[in-house]
Motif scaffolding. Structure first.
Motif, PDB file in Angstrom:
ATOM      1  N   SER A 102       0.832  -1.209   0.000  1.00 15.88           N
ATOM      2  CA  SER A 102       0.000   0.000   0.000  1.00 15.88           C
ATOM      3  C   SER A 102       0.862   1.252   0.000  1.00 15.88           C
ATOM      4  O   SER A 102       0.618   2.188  -0.763  1.00 15.88           O
ATOM      5  CB  SER A 102      -0.921   0.021   1.224  1.00 15.88           C
ATOM      6  OG  SER A 102      -1.878  -0.993   1.147  1.00 15.88           O
ATOM      7  N   ALA A 130      -4.214  -9.823  -0.639  1.00 16.25           N
ATOM      8  CA  ALA A 130      -5.065  -9.353  -1.735  1.00 16.25           C
ATOM      9  C   ALA A 130      -6.358  -8.738  -1.204  1.00 16.25           C
ATOM     10  O   ALA A 130      -6.765  -7.655  -1.642  1.00 16.25           O
ATOM     11  CB  ALA A 130      -5.376 -10.504  -2.684  1.00 16.25           C
ATOM     12  N   VAL A 131      -6.992  -9.406  -0.255  1.00 14.87           N
ATOM     13  CA  VAL A 131      -8.253  -8.894   0.293  1.00 14.87           C
ATOM     14  C   VAL A 131      -8.023  -7.559   0.995  1.00 14.87           C
ATOM     15  O   VAL A 131      -8.801  -6.612   0.836  1.00 14.87           O
ATOM     16  CB  VAL A 131      -8.881  -9.925   1.260  1.00 14.87           C
ATOM     17  CG1 VAL A 131     -10.030  -9.313   2.048  1.00 14.87           C
ATOM     18  CG2 VAL A 131      -9.346 -11.150   0.486  1.00 14.87           C
ATOM     19  N   VAL A 134      -7.625  -4.893  -1.680  1.00 12.17           N
ATOM     20  CA  VAL A 134      -8.911  -4.564  -2.298  1.00 12.17           C
ATOM     21  C   VAL A 134      -9.728  -3.696  -1.349  1.00 12.17           C
ATOM     22  O   VAL A 134     -10.348  -2.707  -1.764  1.00 12.17           O
ATOM     23  CB  VAL A 134      -9.676  -5.848  -2.681  1.00 12.17           C
ATOM     24  CG1 VAL A 134     -11.122  -5.539  -3.047  1.00 12.17           C
ATOM     25  CG2 VAL A 134      -8.967  -6.565  -3.826  1.00 12.17           C
ATOM     26  N   ARG A 135      -9.734  -4.033  -0.080  1.00 16.41           N
ATOM     27  CA  ARG A 135     -10.490  -3.249   0.903  1.00 16.41           C
ATOM     28  C   ARG A 135      -9.970  -1.827   1.023  1.00 16.41           C
ATOM     29  O   ARG A 135     -10.725  -0.909   1.352  1.00 16.41           O
ATOM     30  CB  ARG A 135     -10.472  -3.934   2.259  1.00 16.41           C
ATOM     31  CG  ARG A 135     -11.372  -5.139   2.298  1.00 16.41           C
ATOM     32  CD  ARG A 135     -11.460  -5.726   3.675  1.00 16.41           C
ATOM     33  NE  ARG A 135     -12.338  -6.887   3.658  1.00 16.41           N
ATOM     34  CZ  ARG A 135     -12.221  -7.906   4.462  1.00 16.41           C
ATOM     35  NH1 ARG A 135     -11.272  -7.923   5.380  1.00 16.41           N
ATOM     36  NH2 ARG A 135     -13.045  -8.917   4.372  1.00 16.41           N
ATOM     37  N   GLY A 137      -9.117  -0.037  -1.399  1.00 14.62           N
ATOM     38  CA  GLY A 137      -9.888   0.618  -2.446  1.00 14.62           C
ATOM     39  C   GLY A 137      -9.227   1.787  -3.144  1.00 14.62           C
ATOM     40  O   GLY A 137      -9.910   2.674  -3.632  1.00 14.62           O
ATOM     41  N   TRP A 139      -6.648   1.360  -5.637  1.00 13.72           N
ATOM     42  CA  TRP A 139      -6.152   0.976  -6.954  1.00 13.72           C
ATOM     43  C   TRP A 139      -6.862  -0.292  -7.385  1.00 13.72           C
ATOM     44  O   TRP A 139      -7.299  -1.064  -6.549  1.00 13.72           O
ATOM     45  CB  TRP A 139      -4.640   0.674  -6.950  1.00 13.72           C
ATOM     46  CG  TRP A 139      -3.897   1.250  -5.812  1.00 13.72           C
ATOM     47  CD1 TRP A 139      -3.176   2.401  -5.819  1.00 13.72           C
ATOM     48  CD2 TRP A 139      -3.814   0.743  -4.475  1.00 13.72           C
ATOM     49  NE1 TRP A 139      -2.652   2.626  -4.573  1.00 13.72           N
ATOM     50  CE2 TRP A 139      -3.034   1.624  -3.725  1.00 13.72           C
ATOM     51  CE3 TRP A 139      -4.332  -0.367  -3.835  1.00 13.72           C
ATOM     52  CZ2 TRP A 139      -2.746   1.434  -2.381  1.00 13.72           C
ATOM     53  CZ3 TRP A 139      -4.065  -0.565  -2.491  1.00 13.72           C
ATOM     54  CH2 TRP A 139      -3.265   0.335  -1.795  1.00 13.72           C
ATOM     55  N   PRO A 140      -6.906  -0.545  -8.679  1.00 12.22           N
ATOM     56  CA  PRO A 140      -7.401  -1.851  -9.126  1.00 12.22           C
ATOM     57  C   PRO A 140      -6.390  -2.909  -8.668  1.00 12.22           C
ATOM     58  O   PRO A 140      -5.178  -2.704  -8.763  1.00 12.22           O
ATOM     59  CB  PRO A 140      -7.417  -1.754 -10.652  1.00 12.22           C
ATOM     60  CG  PRO A 140      -7.352  -0.301 -10.956  1.00 12.22           C
ATOM     61  CD  PRO A 140      -6.656   0.351  -9.806  1.00 12.22           C
ATOM     62  N   VAL A 141      -6.890  -4.024  -8.159  1.00 11.19           N
ATOM     63  CA  VAL A 141      -6.028  -5.100  -7.695  1.00 11.19           C
ATOM     64  C   VAL A 141      -6.335  -6.346  -8.507  1.00 11.19           C
ATOM     65  O   VAL A 141      -7.482  -6.773  -8.609  1.00 11.19           O
ATOM     66  CB  VAL A 141      -6.254  -5.403  -6.190  1.00 11.19           C
ATOM     67  CG1 VAL A 141      -5.391  -6.571  -5.729  1.00 11.19           C
ATOM     68  CG2 VAL A 141      -5.968  -4.154  -5.349  1.00 11.19           C
ATOM     69  N   THR A 142      -5.293  -6.931  -9.091  1.00 13.18           N
ATOM     70  CA  THR A 142      -5.426  -8.178  -9.836  1.00 13.18           C
ATOM     71  C   THR A 142      -4.792  -9.273  -8.994  1.00 13.18           C
ATOM     72  O   THR A 142      -3.643  -9.142  -8.558  1.00 13.18           O
ATOM     73  CB  THR A 142      -4.723  -8.099 -11.202  1.00 13.18           C
ATOM     74  OG1 THR A 142      -5.305  -7.024 -11.941  1.00 13.18           O
ATOM     75  CG2 THR A 142      -4.869  -9.397 -11.979  1.00 13.18           C
ATOM     76  N   VAL A 143      -5.546 -10.364  -8.766  1.00  9.18           N
ATOM     77  CA  VAL A 143      -5.052 -11.494  -8.005  1.00  9.18           C
ATOM     78  C   VAL A 143      -4.816 -12.643  -8.990  1.00  9.18           C
ATOM     79  O   VAL A 143      -5.743 -13.073  -9.663  1.00  9.18           O
ATOM     80  CB  VAL A 143      -6.046 -11.923  -6.909  1.00  9.18           C
ATOM     81  CG1 VAL A 143      -5.481 -13.075  -6.087  1.00  9.18           C
ATOM     82  CG2 VAL A 143      -6.384 -10.747  -6.006  1.00  9.18           C
TER      83      VAL A 143
END
Length: 145
Positions: A102, A130-131, A134-135, A137, A139-143
């Motif tokens: 982050s 990853a979670v 995403v939380r 919020g 940037w777009p996150v690709t897993v």
């Protein structure tokens, strides 16, 4: 209207730790950066275990192991760059992986973050890196599996 010259990420941050999912994520991020002409920032969050400081030499052993992993990843990056050049940098920083990713994603003004899927069962309860990203919020996150 979309501008074709500016679509896609310009900075991609990817977390790596030497695991198979993280190496798959790095390969995906490398291709994404290559195709979009983006700068790739690969990040290794070196583990900091509080228990290691309780044993004599524990912290030193942990640091040595982390540095060995980092050096192996640098060597792989050099090989990848010879095959397919991509503007990239490799950063290591001690700390919690989600917090480190982050921080670096914010510092570099990342347009996308890529991480490998966690295979640890406990992460279903506590939350994987990853979670947590995403939380956040931001940037777009690709897993990547």
């Amino acid at each position: 209207m979309f501008e074709l010259a500016t679509d896609g990420p310009k900075v991609v941050v990817c977390g790596v730790d030497g695991s198979a999912p993280s190496l798959h994520a790095a390969a995906y991020a490398w291709g994404l950066a290559r195709r979009s002409g983006a700068r790739l920032v690969l990040v290794y969050a070196m583990p900091v275990a509080a228990m290691s400081t309780l044993t004599p030499g524990g912290a030193a052993v942990l640091r040595e192991a982390a540095e060995e992993v980092a050096e192996e990843m640098r060597a792989e990056l050099r090989k990848a760059a010879e095959r397919e050049p991509v503007s990239h940098e490799f950063r290591t920083e001690p700390g919690d992986p989600a917090a480190v990713l982050s921080k670096i994603a914010d510092e570099t003004r990342a347009d996308a973050v890529v991480v490998g899927a966690s295979a640890q069962a406990g992460h279903r309860l506590v939350g994987s890196v990853a979670v947590r990203l995403v939380r956040a919020g931001r940037w777009p996150v690709t897993v990547v599996p």
